[in-house]
Design an enzyme around this catalytic site. Structure first.
Site, mmCIF file in Angstrom:
data_model
loop_
_atom_site.group_PDB
_atom_site.id
_atom_site.type_symbol
_atom_site.label_atom_id
_atom_site.label_comp_id
_atom_site.label_asym_id
_atom_site.label_seq_id
_atom_site.Cartn_x
_atom_site.Cartn_y
_atom_site.Cartn_z
ATOM 1 N N SER A 168 -13.821 -61.196 -10.512
ATOM 2 C CA SER A 168 -12.581 -60.906 -9.797
ATOM 3 C C SER A 168 -12.540 -61.674 -8.471
ATOM 4 C CB SER A 168 -12.440 -59.391 -9.607
ATOM 5 O OG SER A 168 -11.146 -59.044 -9.198
ATOM 6 N N HIS A 203 -8.506 -61.375 -14.607
ATOM 7 C CA HIS A 203 -7.743 -60.260 -15.205
ATOM 8 C C HIS A 203 -6.472 -60.745 -15.891
ATOM 9 C CE1 HIS A 203 -10.535 -57.970 -12.807
ATOM 10 N NE2 HIS A 203 -9.968 -58.339 -11.667
#
Length: 255
Positions: A128, A163
């Site tokens: 991330s 994501h």
């Protein structure tokens, strides 16, 4: 002595998965059979629960020596900090706020130390925000709504979007940013995938689940070109393997 420059973007691992396959894969890229692995939880503000989750996962492994570098309660002086960072075989940056991570690293000079470690052969990786930070730019929710951040360490040319398949709005927002030139061409990762770059080239893509992919996203001249890269599916006992995991030629990011 010249060392290969190695960097891994990870769409999972100890913080989201129970099977440990992506962590196996990461450790398999290290320069030693029992690497020193340092977790940088800066993007989460050194969240205690996040740190404990890392330590629980990696202390249970006989194939590495885990440690944590806390910057919000820093104990090391500049010399000790440099020695500590350069001693690591793997630096694993956690998720959280990309913009805050970059600001804190720069204040403490960690950005410069990571570049030095990278030049000396340490594997840099993260999930991330910890994947975004290595690139020139990234797609982020650091400021609330999804937006583009034309800032990063620049060790990986182009941009990164994590994501890609799991958070609403990620895919169309990133595609739009690349199509309009707000972000340079880059790499998007579904959750559960990993991408390894060696000396500026994509050398492997992997997935812990079938159907999760890594994507090359480029400006198609007013539109966007999204190329799906096939991933080698990891399984127990194969996570440390190497080899081409993409159905396209490895891309030279220096172009």
């Amino acid at each position: 002595m010249s060392h290969p420059h190695r960097l891994a973007l990870v769409g999972g691992g100890f913080s989201t998965d129970e099977d440990g396959l992506l962590d196996d894969w990461v450790l398999g890229q290290a320069r030693t059979p029992r690497p020193k692995v340092c977790f940088l939880p800066t993007a989460s503000g050194d969240a205690p629960a996040y740190i404990e989750k890392f330590l629980a996962a990696f202390r249970a492994r006989p194939d590495c020596e885990p440690s944590v570098l806390r910057l919000f309660d820093r104990k090391l002086d500049d010399d000790a900090l440099r020695a500590f960072v350069l001693a690591q075989d793997v630096v694993y940056a956690g998720g959280g706020n990309t913009a805050n991570l970059l600001a804190v690293w720069r204040v403490h000079g960690v950005d410069r130390l990571l570049r030095e470690a990278y030049d000396q052969g340490s594997l840099l990786c993260g999930i991330s925000a910890g994947a975004n930070c290595w690139a020139e730019a990234s797609h982020t929710d650091s400021f609330g709504p999804l937006t583009f951040l034309p800032d990063g360490l620049g060790l990986l040319p182009g941009s990164v979007c994590p994501h890609y398949d799991s958070e609403p709005g990620r895919r169309p927002s990133y595609r739009s940013a690349v199509a309009t030139g707000a972000l340079p061409a880059g790499w998007a990762l579904d959750d559960g995938t990993g991408a390894l770059f060696t000396d500026g080239r994509l050398t492997e893509t992997v997935s812990r689940v079938p159907g999760a992919y890594v994507y090359r996203v480029t400006d198609g001249g007013g539109d966007v070109d999204e190329r799906v890269l096939a991933c080698r599916v990891l399984s127990r006992g194969t996570g440390t393997g190497t080899g081409a995991g993409t159905d396209a030629e490895a891309a030279d990011l220096r172009r």
